[in-house]
Design a protein around this motif. Structure first.
Motif, PDB file in Angstrom:
ATOM      1  N   ASN A   1      43.142-183.785  86.178  1.00 10.29           N
ATOM      2  CA  ASN A   1      42.921-184.757  85.109  1.00 10.29           C
ATOM      3  C   ASN A   1      41.508-184.576  84.572  1.00 10.29           C
ATOM      4  O   ASN A   1      40.580-184.243  85.317  1.00 10.29           O
ATOM      5  CB  ASN A   1      43.107-186.188  85.626  1.00 10.29           C
ATOM      6  CG  ASN A   1      44.516-186.432  86.128  1.00 10.29           C
ATOM      7  OD1 ASN A   1      45.478-186.228  85.397  1.00 10.29           O
ATOM      8  ND2 ASN A   1      44.640-186.859  87.382  1.00 10.29           N
TER       9      ASN A   1
ATOM     10  N   THR B   1      38.258-186.189  82.407  1.00 13.17           N
ATOM     11  CA  THR B   1      37.570-187.374  81.878  1.00 13.17           C
ATOM     12  C   THR B   1      36.312-186.916  81.149  1.00 13.17           C
ATOM     13  O   THR B   1      35.561-186.078  81.671  1.00 13.17           O
ATOM     14  CB  THR B   1      37.189-188.344  83.008  1.00 13.17           C
ATOM     15  OG1 THR B   1      38.362-188.705  83.731  1.00 13.17           O
ATOM     16  CG2 THR B   1      36.544-189.600  82.443  1.00 13.17           C
TER      17      THR B   1
ATOM     18  N   THR C   1      43.853-180.859  77.690  1.00 10.84           N
ATOM     19  CA  THR C   1      44.894-180.522  78.671  1.00 10.84           C
ATOM     20  C   THR C   1      44.429-179.345  79.515  1.00 10.84           C
ATOM     21  O   THR C   1      44.185-178.256  78.964  1.00 10.84           O
ATOM     22  CB  THR C   1      46.221-180.149  77.988  1.00 10.84           C
ATOM     23  OG1 THR C   1      46.648-181.226  77.159  1.00 10.84           O
ATOM     24  CG2 THR C   1      47.301-179.849  79.032  1.00 10.84           C
TER      25      THR C   1
END
Length: 939
Positions: A330, A332, A347
């Motif tokens: 993921n 951030t 992505t």
């Protein structure tokens, strides 16, 4: 909508299984590329389509089959679609979510010099066209990625040499050639790319420039900055939570998070979260960017954001470290700003399991098999070189009709007619438990001044020398050097850690700064001890104090007394030092003597080997198995003695600088029962005499020096030579005949009255076609005499002339070598003497050897033509039996011959499986040419 799918992995698996079946040494599978059909198509320029009817792919093709060649291990490979690199093309970017990969151009083939290189596209620069060719000379197998000037990012996968290109490549497909270096360097679970789906807005916290002051006030986390083309903000805290990236200069490639940004007048200062491993300095160029935080189940991935300064949006994500071990991640984005941010959308793209290059066939969807075989002229006289053919195909596991197997001893009579024989390999009675390998140059015995903390398994070092302690006492230690280490010497100072360095100075300051003579490799907050200092108040006695290092550059560090680096070591009131040693271990000692451990005549070898295994005659399982041992000296088996803890190479004087030794421990328990023959090669004995077996219905391939075993008689014998080759087959019927009439025209091939593809009829009603006519005359042998001047007798008139050369196959006795050429002098129409030279001066002496009464003799160069001359006819498309004696006649010219000898086709008719069949435009054969046949099929 499809609810189930056969995956590409299944297709690649099928390709691998097929290739394994060709290359395996443990099965009997044999594959042959064959040529067929000499007679013309109705439209020669446009061959008809092949159907899959039983009539076409079985019955007709066996009638039309002419010759074939076995597919060797290096004749088969996996293939992928050919996608050439061309400027202006847009290549598909590989992602882990890409579907229908086998239809996408996500890789390219790039020619550089004589070779071809395959690259996988990891980034296509936002789907733009490519205009900078990827070149292998600019990258290597070790590189995780490689960027060209057009913004494309590639991964080198493998090389196709010019020879492999010529052998396998076609206009549509190229071979896969595994590069073991690429495979070895593949890293599983890397994040090679972060896709930018949208760049967001108001990412204002960016700047660039140079380091003005490093380690402000001795604090290696504080830096004063000088602004660059992207101006530093005048607002304190503006860059908090952003990152600073050292783009170039000292410390290039490092990223740290900015914890605090302060502005005081013209001073711009940052505090980073942790000290840099390599401290930047005034040569360092920095960039401040939004922070890209990557979380997931892997480690080490690191990226920075590049900014579109016109829109204050993210233009690209640049990977600094691709990390490893990720199966998900993921992203951030953090950027301190007072404005509302429209967040960018990113992505992460994770590499295939195992990493890029770990499994090239599956990664590039190698769902094609390529077979390349060359019909080289006459293949050593085994296939004809006249006429043409119009079909090619692949045949699996045919049976050979009649193979002569010559044994090393005259034991053929011990076998039984009609019994099955197999190629037999007795099982080894020993099972290897463990081998111990010693590179003798890696083993040293060191005398030491004192042992204040060295233990078995400790790492030791001094400058570029390093090793592991195998044994240690108060005054001596035995060590194994690391593979890339030079040897230790007397007066070296060894520390019990991976880093030990010579000191060139210790400053008279607070904190004390230590400078080493070479790059120290010490990390921030590492524990250190000193030895042999000639000044300072630093403790360096036999029980030295532990200190801690704050790194200032590659050859210097400051000394602290606590691991938190809060209390400096104050040497300002003491003397400086100019010599001494430092280690990251807990002890340092002086080497008083150094020698190789294993040296001299009959010196026992014991202890731990190169891999860390300790020699012993006890199995690692702990079971009480009977054991035996073999010993090797520089790779050769030698005599030895051994006990439970050491072995001695008998009579060998060990020279450790160059010698190696190995011990292999076996259990003498019989291995579990398995099949006792390799490849299941088998056949049925049709006749036997002397040293020769005639074997029919042969499955697989027999090989010389293997053992043949009869399953009925139990007889075993070693194969000496074979009367025929399994590398090729000739599926025409070979008939030696004497011309009775040249027919209506008197012309034809060499005035025989026959022409190629001529339909002919046997006197018994059988029919066929002429494929080729040769002046090589083949005769069956009825005897080879045991005499100093050997006489060969043929079963019919041979038709040979004095001085002709002859060769032999399938003899069941004598010392005549089937690989040699001999010369003859006629005795009468059915006999001739044999000579070793063309001058007929050296008779072939068979007086000390056995006789023979079966075999074949061949000779070429028969000069006569027309009526009464002898020729060999190759007949195909036979219906009926052409091996009968009698005559056959041309259906078109009435030319007629009388059959004197015949040799049946090499293969049993209708055996094996036709796996591939293709109609082609006629390919003409000739004595001076070869034809390369390439077959590609898809799973």
């Amino acid at each position: 909508m499809a609810t189930k799918i056969a995956t590409n992995k299944f297709r690649v698996h099928s390709v691998n299984k097929f290739i394994d079946s060709v290359q395996s040494t443990t099965n009997s599978n044999s594959y042959y590329v064959f040529a067929a059909r000499a007679n013309v198509f109705d439209n020669e320029a446009s061959p008809p389509a092949v159907t899959d009817s039983i009539d076409e792919i079985h019955y007709n093709i066996y009638d039309e089959m002419l010759f074939g060649k076995r597919v060797a291990n290096n004749d088969v490979t996996a293939m992928i679609r050919r996608v050439d690199w061309q400027s202006g093309n847009t290549f598909t970017q590989w992602t882990d979510t890409l579907t229908s990969l086998d239809e996408k151009n996500f890789y390219c083939v790039s020619q550089e010099g004589a070779n071809y290189y395959v690259f996988k596209c990891l980034d296509n620069n936002n789907n733009t066209s490519a205009n900078d060719q990827p070149l292998f000379s600019e990258t290597s197998a070790e590189d995780s990625f490689y960027q060209t000037n057009d913004g494309y990012v590639w991964k080198y996968m493998y090389t196709i040499s010019s020879s492999n290109w010529s052998k396998f490549a076609t206009s549509s497909y190229v071979p896969v050639i595994i590069d073991s270096d690429v495979t070895a360097n593949a890293v599983s679970g890397t994040i090679d790319l972060i896709n930018l789906n949208s760049g967001g807005l108001r990412y204002d916290a960016y700047a660039n420039g140079t380091i003005l002051v490093a380690a402000v006030g001795g604090d290696t986390t504080k830096f004063n900055l000088a602004t660059g083309t992207q101006t530093l903000s005048n607002s304190s805290d503006f860059y908090n939570t952003s990152v600073i990236y050292i783009r170039s200069g000292t410390g290039a490639g490092q990223v740290r998070t900015i914890d605090d940004y302060t502005v005081s007048g013209s001073t711009y200062q940052i505090t980073v979260n942790t000290a840099f491993t390599t401290l930047p300095d005034i040569t360092s160029v920095f960039e401040i960017r939004p922070q890209i935080a990557i979380s997931g189940d892997g480690t080490g991935a690191l990226a920075i954001a590049n900014i579109n300064t016109s829109a204050n949006s993210i233009s690209k994500i640049e990977m600094i470290n691709v990390g490893s071990g990720y199966s998900y991640a993921n992203i951030t984005i953090s950027s301190n700003t007072t404005e509302i941010i429209t967040a960018a959308n990113l992505t992460p793209i994770i590499s295939p399991f195992g990493g890029h290059g770990s499994d090239v066939k599956n990664e590039l969807i190698a769902k094609y098999v390529g077979i390349s075989a060359t019909f080289a002229n006459n293949e050593s006289g085994t296939i004809p070189t006249t006429n043409d053919y119009r079909k090619i195909g692949l045949l699996k596991d045919p049976l050979f009709a009649n193979v002569a197997i010559n044994l090393t001893q005259s034991v053929a009579s011990s076998f039984v007619d009609g019994e099955t024989v197999i190629q037999y390999v007795p099982q080894a009675s020993n099972t290897l438990i463990r081998s111990f390998n010693y590179t003798l140059a890696r083993y040293q015995t060191l005398g030491i001044e004192s042992n204040t903390g060295f233990s078995v398994s400790d790492s030791i070092s001094f400058e570029d020398k390093s090793g592991t302690v195998l044994e240690a006492n108060t005054s001596e230690m035995k060590i194994r050097l690391d593979a890339d280490s030079s040897i230790f010497a007397t007066s070296d100072k060894i520390g019990d850690g991976t880093i030990t360095r010579t000191i060139s100075s210790v400053s008279q300051a607070n904190p004390a700064t230590v400078v080493t003579s070479n790059a120290h490799g010490i990390s921030n907050a590492s524990s250190i001890v000193f030895y042999g200092l000639d000044g300072t108040a630093l403790d360096y006695d036999s029980a030295p104090t532990t200190y801690y290092a704050r790194v200032t550059n590659t050859t210097a560090f400051q000394v602290y007394t606590d691991s938190g680096l809060s209390t400096t070591f104050d040497n300002s009131a003491n003397t400086a030092a100019t010599t001494g040693y430092v280690t990251i271990g807990s002890a340092v000692t002086n080497v008083t003597s150094a020698a190789y451990t294993h040296t001299g005549l009959n010196d026992p070898i014991e202890g731990y080997d190169d891999a860390g295994n300790r020699f012993g005659m006890i199995p690692s399982t702990g079971t009480d198995l009977p054991l035996t041992m073999l010993a090797y000296y520089n790779g050769s088996s030698v005599a030895f003695t051994q006990n439970t803890t050491a072995f001695t190479l008998t009579g060998k004087t060990l020279a450790p600088a160059s010698d190696t030794a190995k011990a292999e421990i076996y259990t003498s328990v019989e291995a579990p029962l398995t099949a006792d023959y390799v490849g299941r090669s088998s056949g049925i004995i049709s006749s036997r005499s002397g040293k020769t077996l005639q074997v029919a219905n042969v499955s697989g391939t027999f090989e010389t020096d293997f053992v043949l075993k009869g399953l009925t008689s139990g007889t075993e014998a070693t194969i000496d030579t074979l009367g025929s080759s399994f590398n090729t087959f000739n599926q025409t019927t070979q008939i030696t005949a004497q011309i009775i009439s040249t027919g209506d025209s008197g012309g034809g091939i060499a005035n025989t009255g026959f022409v190629l593809d001529d339909p002919v009829t046997h006197s018994n009603g059988a029919t066929g076609r002429i494929f080729a006519i040769s002046n090589t005359i083949t005769r069956a042998i009825s005897s080879v005499s045991i005499a100093a001047n050997t006489i060969i007798t043929t079963s019919s008139a041979h038709g040979y002339a004095n001085g002709q050369s002859v060769t032999f196959t399938g003899l069941n006795g004598s010392a005549i070598n089937s690989a040699n050429t001999y010369w003859l002098q006629t005795v009468n129409s059915t006999a001739f003497y044999l000579y070793n030279d063309v001058a007929l001066s050296t008779p072939f002496d068979n007086s000390a050897n056995s006789a023979a009464n079966t075999g074949i003799v061949m000779s070429s160069g028969i000069g006569s033509t027309g009526n009464s001359s002898f020729r060999t006819f190759y007949i195909n498309n036979i219906e009926g039996d052409f091996t009968d004696s009698g005559t056959f006649m041309s259906d078109t010219t009435s030319a007629t011959v009388s059959i004197t000898e015949s040799i049946a086709p090499d293969l049993v008719d209708n055996t094996g499986e036709i796996l591939y069949l293709e109609n082609v435009i006629a390919i003409e054969r000739a004595n001076d040419q070869s034809e390369k046949i390439k077959i590609i099929f898809e799973y």
